[in-house]
Write a protein that holds these residues in place. Structure first.
Motif, PDB file in Angstrom:
ATOM      1  N   VAL A  32       0.843  -1.189   0.000  1.00 27.75           N
ATOM      2  CA  VAL A  32       0.000   0.000   0.000  1.00 27.75           C
ATOM      3  C   VAL A  32       0.878   1.238   0.000  1.00 27.75           C
ATOM      4  CG1 VAL A  32      -1.819   1.263   1.179  1.00 27.75           C
ATOM      5  CG2 VAL A  32      -1.785  -1.236   1.288  1.00 27.75           C
ATOM      6  N   GLN A  33       0.698   2.086  -0.989  1.00 30.96           N
ATOM      7  CA  GLN A  33       1.349   3.389  -1.017  1.00 30.96           C
ATOM      8  C   GLN A  33       0.269   4.434  -0.775  1.00 30.96           C
ATOM      9  OE1 GLN A  33       3.509   3.631  -4.744  1.00 30.96           O
ATOM     10  NE2 GLN A  33       5.307   2.756  -3.786  1.00 30.96           N
TER      11      GLN A  33
ATOM     12  N   ASP B 137       9.975  -5.579 -17.354  1.00 32.13           N
ATOM     13  CA  ASP B 137      10.069  -4.156 -17.684  1.00 32.13           C
ATOM     14  C   ASP B 137       9.734  -3.297 -16.474  1.00 32.13           C
ATOM     15  OD1 ASP B 137      10.628  -4.686 -20.416  1.00 32.13           O
ATOM     16  OD2 ASP B 137       8.495  -5.024 -20.778  1.00 32.13           O
ATOM     17  N   ASP B 138      10.296  -2.074 -16.470  1.00 34.57           N
ATOM     18  CA  ASP B 138       9.920  -1.091 -15.467  1.00 34.57           C
ATOM     19  C   ASP B 138       8.513  -0.594 -15.770  1.00 34.57           C
ATOM     20  OD1 ASP B 138      12.344  -1.254 -14.162  1.00 34.57           O
ATOM     21  OD2 ASP B 138      13.255   0.322 -15.372  1.00 34.57           O
ATOM     22  N   LEU B 139       7.675  -0.528 -14.745  1.00 38.05           N
ATOM     23  CA  LEU B 139       6.278  -0.137 -14.922  1.00 38.05           C
ATOM     24  C   LEU B 139       5.991   1.155 -14.173  1.00 38.05           C
ATOM     25  CD1 LEU B 139       4.472  -3.562 -14.399  1.00 38.05           C
ATOM     26  CD2 LEU B 139       5.285  -2.558 -16.548  1.00 38.05           C
TER      27      LEU B 139
ATOM     28  N   GLY C 140       0.919 -12.396  -9.329  1.00 42.18           N
ATOM     29  CA  GLY C 140       0.220 -12.472  -8.059  1.00 42.18           C
ATOM     30  C   GLY C 140       0.450 -11.296  -7.145  1.00 42.18           C
ATOM     31  N   ASP C 141       1.411 -10.411  -7.464  1.00 41.79           N
ATOM     32  CA  ASP C 141       1.656  -9.239  -6.632  1.00 41.79           C
ATOM     33  C   ASP C 141       0.525  -8.230  -6.765  1.00 41.79           C
ATOM     34  OD1 ASP C 141       4.024 -10.268  -5.759  1.00 41.79           O
ATOM     35  OD2 ASP C 141       5.311  -8.960  -6.954  1.00 41.79           O
ATOM     36  N   TYR C 142       0.239  -7.537  -5.663  1.00 42.76           N
ATOM     37  CA  TYR C 142      -0.776  -6.502  -5.616  1.00 42.76           C
ATOM     38  C   TYR C 142      -0.130  -5.183  -5.198  1.00 42.76           C
ATOM     39  CZ  TYR C 142      -4.491 -10.110  -5.356  1.00 42.76           C
ATOM     40  OH  TYR C 142      -5.334 -11.157  -5.588  1.00 42.76           O
TER      41      TYR C 142
ATOM     42  N   SER D 138       6.834   5.085 -10.517  1.00 42.78           N
ATOM     43  CA  SER D 138       7.334   3.721 -10.675  1.00 42.78           C
ATOM     44  C   SER D 138       6.664   2.783  -9.686  1.00 42.78           C
ATOM     45  CB  SER D 138       8.850   3.694 -10.483  1.00 42.78           C
ATOM     46  OG  SER D 138       9.329   2.363 -10.523  1.00 42.78           O
ATOM     47  N   ILE D 139       6.239   1.623 -10.174  1.00 41.24           N
ATOM     48  CA  ILE D 139       5.649   0.611  -9.294  1.00 41.24           C
ATOM     49  C   ILE D 139       6.434  -0.692  -9.341  1.00 41.24           C
ATOM     50  CG2 ILE D 139       3.342   1.599  -9.437  1.00 41.24           C
ATOM     51  CD1 ILE D 139       2.604  -0.567 -11.434  1.00 41.24           C
ATOM     52  N   SER D 140       7.507  -0.725 -10.125  1.00 42.50           N
ATOM     53  CA  SER D 140       8.242  -1.975 -10.337  1.00 42.50           C
ATOM     54  C   SER D 140       8.947  -2.469  -9.080  1.00 42.50           C
ATOM     55  CB  SER D 140       9.268  -1.800 -11.460  1.00 42.50           C
ATOM     56  OG  SER D 140       8.624  -1.468 -12.668  1.00 42.50           O
ATOM     57  N   GLN D 141       9.339  -1.566  -8.196  1.00 42.59           N
ATOM     58  CA  GLN D 141      10.018  -2.001  -6.985  1.00 42.59           C
ATOM     59  C   GLN D 141       9.070  -2.709  -6.024  1.00 42.59           C
ATOM     60  OE1 GLN D 141      11.959   1.407  -5.307  1.00 42.59           O
ATOM     61  NE2 GLN D 141      13.565   1.445  -6.864  1.00 42.59           N
TER      62      GLN D 141
END
Length: 289
Positions: free
Chosen positions: A29-30, A189-191, A245-247, A236-239
């Motif tokens: 959660v961000q 890829d970086d998202l 399965g990641d949320y 960025s959300i890749s980290q």
């Protein structure tokens, strides 16, 4: 506004039993949202039939006399593809300039930033992009090319799923937005996640070369990009998420601009490749749904 990052496991240890290993997937959660916004409530059940949704960006302006034809094409495509098509009307460049005859300003920092990179207005409006595919060569499409490219994009597999929950705190004039991103297949890829406010049913003057007067005094502008809730290029959300399965849940809030009609506000979110800008998934949610 407070900001925090919280990691939660979907598999929890309960009662007096202990767990030595916490397995994935994780919910991350961000949180960048006012305390006046309610807590989010997303289902953790997997979506067994995710739908690929396509982002159509229509670059336009109120002094562009051919732009109503592109808007008509966008409406036609919405009728065909329904929920699988997410439309943004980006007012940018020369044709979006204001003057005494056209005083309404539909530009935004986000739209101007995009236009500076992609060059749509310099190519001559109306035109647009479908999922920003083929950048930097071949990404700008005339409106009679949109449908063919939408069909191509719909054939691609769904690798990301998006869900948006919105609410409006009337006492604080506050728009609250929660976006859940689910990774359906592992990506290298970086998202980036981009979240926007758009508005429909704005009545204003529009140049239209197919009318006798050369303009429509009370023209209805739809899907108008009003504001970005994060950077024009998203965040960025890749980290946090990149494995199947990641949320990820991102939370935002913004005060309603006095010029916006809250009944006609929607939120758009899309996930894109941070390097190529290609959009992998998009979603839209009307504020009052």
């Amino acid at each position: 506004m407070n900001k925090k990052i919280i990691g939660l496991s979907l598999l929890m240890c309960i009662y007096f039993y202990s767990c030595d290993i916490i397995e994935e997937p994780f919910i991350t959660v961000q949180d960048e949202v006012s305390d006046s916004c309610e807590s989010f409530s997303f289902s953790t059940e997997p979506n067994n039939s995710p739908i690929r949704k396509i982002l159509l960006e229509d670059y336009t302006g109120h002094t562009c006399g051919n732009c109503p034809r592109a808007a008509e094409k966008a409406y036609e495509l919405q009728e065909i593809y329904g929920d699988q098509l997410v439309i943004i009307s980006v007012h940018a460049g020369f044709f979006s300039n204001t003057n005494t005859s056209y005083p309404s300003d539909f530009t935004s920092n986000t739209g101007d930033t995009w236009d500076n990179l992609f060059g749509n207005s310099n190519a001559g409006n109306p035109n647009g992009m479908v999922n920003r595919m083929n950048y930097p060569n071949g990404h700008i499409l005339q409106f009679n090319e949109w449908q063919q490219n939408i069909q191509i994009e719909l054939l691609k597999p769904v690798s990301v799923d998006l869900e948006i929950i919105t609410s409006y705190n009337q006492s604080n004039d506050l728009i609250c937005v929660d976006v859940q991103t689910k990774i359906l297949s592992s990506l290298e890829d970086d998202l980036s996640l981009t979240v926007l406010i758009i508005e429909d049913k704005i009545i204003s003057k529009q140049t239209d070369y197919q009318t006798e007067e050369g303009y429509v005094e009370e023209y209805e502008q739809n899907h108008v990009l009003r504001k970005g809730l994060n950077s024009p290029w998203g965040e960025s959300i890749s980290q946090e998420v990149n494995q199947e399965g990641d949320y990820l849940i991102n939370r935002y809030s913004t005060e309603k601009d006095p010029s916006w009609d809250i009944e006609n506000i929607s939120v758009v979110a899309f996930v894109s490749n941070s390097n190529s800008y290609e959009v992998l998934q998009a979603a839209v949610s009307h504020l009052n749904e």
